[in-house]
Scaffold this motif. Structure first.
Motif, PDB file in Angstrom:
ATOM      1  N   ILE A  98      74.060  -8.680   8.225  1.00 16.07           N
ATOM      2  CA  ILE A  98      74.142  -9.989   7.569  1.00 16.07           C
ATOM      3  C   ILE A  98      75.088  -9.893   6.370  1.00 16.07           C
ATOM      4  N   GLU A  99      75.222  -8.689   5.803  1.00 17.65           N
ATOM      5  CA  GLU A  99      76.209  -8.426   4.750  1.00 17.65           C
ATOM      6  C   GLU A  99      76.669  -6.970   4.895  1.00 17.65           C
ATOM      7  N   ASP A 100      77.678  -6.546   4.131  1.00 18.54           N
ATOM      8  CA  ASP A 100      78.118  -5.143   4.191  1.00 18.54           C
ATOM      9  C   ASP A 100      76.918  -4.237   3.946  1.00 18.54           C
ATOM     10  N   THR A 101      76.846  -3.170   4.732  1.00 19.20           N
ATOM     11  CA  THR A 101      75.627  -2.372   4.745  1.00 19.20           C
ATOM     12  C   THR A 101      75.957  -0.881   4.763  1.00 19.20           C
ATOM     13  N   GLU A 102      75.187  -0.108   3.994  1.00 20.90           N
ATOM     14  CA  GLU A 102      75.286   1.362   4.054  1.00 20.90           C
ATOM     15  C   GLU A 102      73.962   1.912   4.558  1.00 20.90           C
ATOM     16  N   MET A 103      74.074   2.875   5.468  1.00 25.05           N
ATOM     17  CA  MET A 103      72.860   3.389   6.088  1.00 25.05           C
ATOM     18  C   MET A 103      72.924   4.908   6.220  1.00 25.05           C
ATOM     19  N   LEU A 104      71.741   5.522   6.304  1.00 22.49           N
ATOM     20  CA  LEU A 104      71.630   6.919   6.728  1.00 22.49           C
ATOM     21  C   LEU A 104      71.109   6.907   8.161  1.00 22.49           C
ATOM     22  N   CYS A 105      71.799   7.628   9.045  1.00 22.55           N
ATOM     23  CA  CYS A 105      71.502   7.566  10.479  1.00 22.55           C
ATOM     24  C   CYS A 105      70.828   8.864  10.915  1.00 22.55           C
ATOM     25  N   LEU A 106      69.717   8.720  11.625  1.00 18.17           N
ATOM     26  CA  LEU A 106      68.987   9.888  12.115  1.00 18.17           C
ATOM     27  C   LEU A 106      68.923   9.825  13.638  1.00 18.17           C
ATOM     28  N   SER A 107      69.527  10.810  14.287  1.00 15.79           N
ATOM     29  CA  SER A 107      69.485  10.830  15.750  1.00 15.79           C
ATOM     30  C   SER A 107      68.073  11.186  16.212  1.00 15.79           C
ATOM     31  N   TYR A 108      67.760  10.845  17.454  1.00 17.40           N
ATOM     32  CA  TYR A 108      66.444  11.147  18.017  1.00 17.40           C
ATOM     33  C   TYR A 108      66.219  12.665  18.037  1.00 17.40           C
ATOM     34  N   GLU A 109      67.256  13.421  18.411  1.00 20.15           N
ATOM     35  CA  GLU A 109      67.129  14.885  18.463  1.00 20.15           C
ATOM     36  C   GLU A 109      66.798  15.443  17.079  1.00 20.15           C
ATOM     37  N   ASN A 110      67.503  14.950  16.067  1.00 20.56           N
ATOM     38  CA  ASN A 110      67.260  15.459  14.716  1.00 20.56           C
ATOM     39  C   ASN A 110      65.891  15.041  14.174  1.00 20.56           C
ATOM     40  N   ARG A 111      65.449  13.865  14.560  1.00 18.74           N
ATOM     41  CA  ARG A 111      64.109  13.445  14.146  1.00 18.74           C
ATOM     42  C   ARG A 111      63.061  14.385  14.741  1.00 18.74           C
ATOM     43  N   GLU A 112      63.189  14.655  16.045  1.00 16.02           N
ATOM     44  CA  GLU A 112      62.214  15.535  16.709  1.00 16.02           C
ATOM     45  C   GLU A 112      62.312  16.956  16.141  1.00 16.02           C
ATOM     46  N   LYS A 113      63.534  17.401  15.855  1.00 18.90           N
ATOM     47  CA  LYS A 113      63.736  18.738  15.288  1.00 18.90           C
ATOM     48  C   LYS A 113      63.047  18.843  13.926  1.00 18.90           C
ATOM     49  N   LEU A 114      63.279  17.883  13.063  1.00 18.01           N
ATOM     50  CA  LEU A 114      62.646  17.898  11.732  1.00 18.01           C
ATOM     51  C   LEU A 114      61.121  17.873  11.840  1.00 18.01           C
ATOM     52  N   CYS A 115      60.618  17.063  12.769  1.00 17.31           N
ATOM     53  CA  CYS A 115      59.148  16.966  12.930  1.00 17.31           C
ATOM     54  C   CYS A 115      58.567  18.281  13.446  1.00 17.31           C
ATOM     55  N   ALA A 116      59.304  18.952  14.327  1.00 15.35           N
ATOM     56  CA  ALA A 116      58.809  20.223  14.872  1.00 15.35           C
ATOM     57  C   ALA A 116      58.868  21.323  13.807  1.00 15.35           C
ATOM     58  N   GLU A 117      59.923  21.293  12.998  1.00 17.86           N
ATOM     59  CA  GLU A 117      60.109  22.363  12.016  1.00 17.86           C
ATOM     60  C   GLU A 117      59.251  22.184  10.769  1.00 17.86           C
ATOM     61  N   LEU A 118      59.078  20.937  10.363  1.00 18.93           N
ATOM     62  CA  LEU A 118      58.377  20.665   9.101  1.00 18.93           C
ATOM     63  C   LEU A 118      57.180  19.756   9.371  1.00 18.93           C
ATOM     64  N   HIS A 119      56.006  20.331   9.278  1.00 19.28           N
ATOM     65  CA  HIS A 119      54.784  19.540   9.487  1.00 19.28           C
ATOM     66  C   HIS A 119      54.781  18.315   8.578  1.00 19.28           C
ATOM     67  N   LYS A 120      55.274  18.484   7.355  1.00 17.02           N
ATOM     68  CA  LYS A 120      55.237  17.349   6.430  1.00 17.02           C
ATOM     69  C   LYS A 120      56.138  16.191   6.882  1.00 17.02           C
ATOM     70  N   MET A 121      57.202  16.499   7.647  1.00 17.33           N
ATOM     71  CA  MET A 121      58.029  15.409   8.164  1.00 17.33           C
ATOM     72  C   MET A 121      57.353  14.733   9.355  1.00 17.33           C
ATOM     73  N   GLU A 122      56.625  15.505  10.153  1.00 14.65           N
ATOM     74  CA  GLU A 122      55.829  14.893  11.224  1.00 14.65           C
ATOM     75  C   GLU A 122      54.798  13.946  10.582  1.00 14.65           C
ATOM     76  N   HIS A 123      54.213  14.409   9.489  1.00 15.70           N
ATOM     77  CA  HIS A 123      53.250  13.586   8.763  1.00 15.70           C
ATOM     78  C   HIS A 123      53.918  12.313   8.230  1.00 15.70           C
ATOM     79  N   PHE A 124      55.072  12.487   7.605  1.00 13.42           N
ATOM     80  CA  PHE A 124      55.791  11.328   7.064  1.00 13.42           C
ATOM     81  C   PHE A 124      56.082  10.295   8.150  1.00 13.42           C
ATOM     82  N   PHE A 125      56.625  10.747   9.264  1.00 11.53           N
ATOM     83  CA  PHE A 125      57.001   9.784  10.308  1.00 11.53           C
ATOM     84  C   PHE A 125      55.767   9.168  10.981  1.00 11.53           C
ATOM     85  N   ARG A 126      54.675   9.944  11.081  1.00  8.73           N
ATOM     86  CA  ARG A 126      53.451   9.332  11.614  1.00  8.73           C
ATOM     87  C   ARG A 126      52.985   8.212  10.688  1.00  8.73           C
TER      88      ARG A 126
END
Lengths: 190, 190
Positions: A98-126
């Protein structure tokens, strides 16, 4: 800008500087201009987007060409076609700026990787997904049982900042009313 | 019966016998008869329910006394008022039994405890919540942009077993149509 992401994660779980640097290294930055697409119906959905600045809308276009807005996205929110992202299938909705936008992009692979490696990230995303679930349940209840004026009042109460950012005809589409009806609400609300 | 739960968890992550026993010890069993409530609007929501047998419906009653069905629940499904469960607030919807029902009940405290102790349970619940998210997104899209016949066909395709279990007037309520319209769909569908 990435400190907005850190703040959000740390509302749920504390992070060391090293941990945050490691997490951030799994994101890529992207800038889109007004009207550019982040997700296009029929195409692969590579990323979940964390919004640093700007504003987007996700929507479905029906067979008659009518647009149905699913959600808006602003700073600190996540947005993607979750059905396509989680199932790694083609998008069934569009998401554009709707206007100029800046984003941080997380691929599905990287999301799953972070969740597998860091329990706290699995917790965050849950936890984040739980919150999203509640918002979706509210949207369903609202679509099923509230009239347009109730939906308007509830949106205004929950997200007053949307009323500054989003053009009136898009708010009307989100609420499922005409622009004329929306103008009437504008003049009668507290 | 609890093997149904184990099968579901093991579709996402493998478990040892000891692990499953430990997990199961955090659930309590409960039997409800047809028409009994699992969740009542205005009351605390202590549990998320994993359904071992039977059938339930979750619904909202609007100011005019009209019932709006949010979802059904059958064997192997989870059901609760997630908004109230996650936020530990009072229920805004009702959930009752369409037939005699057996369930495994998981309190919020025990869910959080299991997720903190066992990374694989945090993973399981994140994945289940993702799936629920997708179902909710589909329900929103369907409510916004499909006509009643399309909603009927999509429900029949996704959950044919519902059409055996659930009385016609409840299916009609879920689809937002009258019983007469539903009967017409029944006779014209493949």
């Amino acid at each position: 800008m990435s400190k907005i992401l850190r703040q959000q994660i740390e509302k749920i779980t504390p992070l060391s500087d090293n941990e945050f640097e490691y997490i951030l290294s799994h994101f890529t930055e992207r800038k889109l201009r007004k009207h550019q697409f982040a997700v296009q119906c029929g195409q692969a959905v590579k990323f979940d987007y964390f919004i640093l600045s700007g504003c987007l809308k996700s929507y479905h276009t029906d067979n008659d060409g009518k647009i149905h807005i699913i959600q808006f996205g602003m700073q600190d929110w996540w947005i993607t076609d979750y059905q396509a992202y989680y199932n790694q299938t083609a998008a069934t909705i569009d998401i554009d700026c709707i206007e100029d936008t800046e984003m941080l992009c997380l691929s599905y692979e990287n999301r799953e990787k972070l969740c597998a490696e860091l329990h706290k990230m699995e917790h965050f995303f849950r936890k984040k997904t739980n919150i999203r679930n509640v918002a979706l349940q509210q949207r369903i209840l609202s679509l099923m049982s509230n009239n347009a004026k109730e939906r308007y009042d509830s949106l205004l109460e929950q997200y007053p900042q949307l009323f500054q950012k989003v053009p009136k005809h898009l708010l009307a589409s989100y609420l499922g009313v005409t622009r004329e009806t929306l103008s009437r609400f504008n003049s009668t609300s507290k």
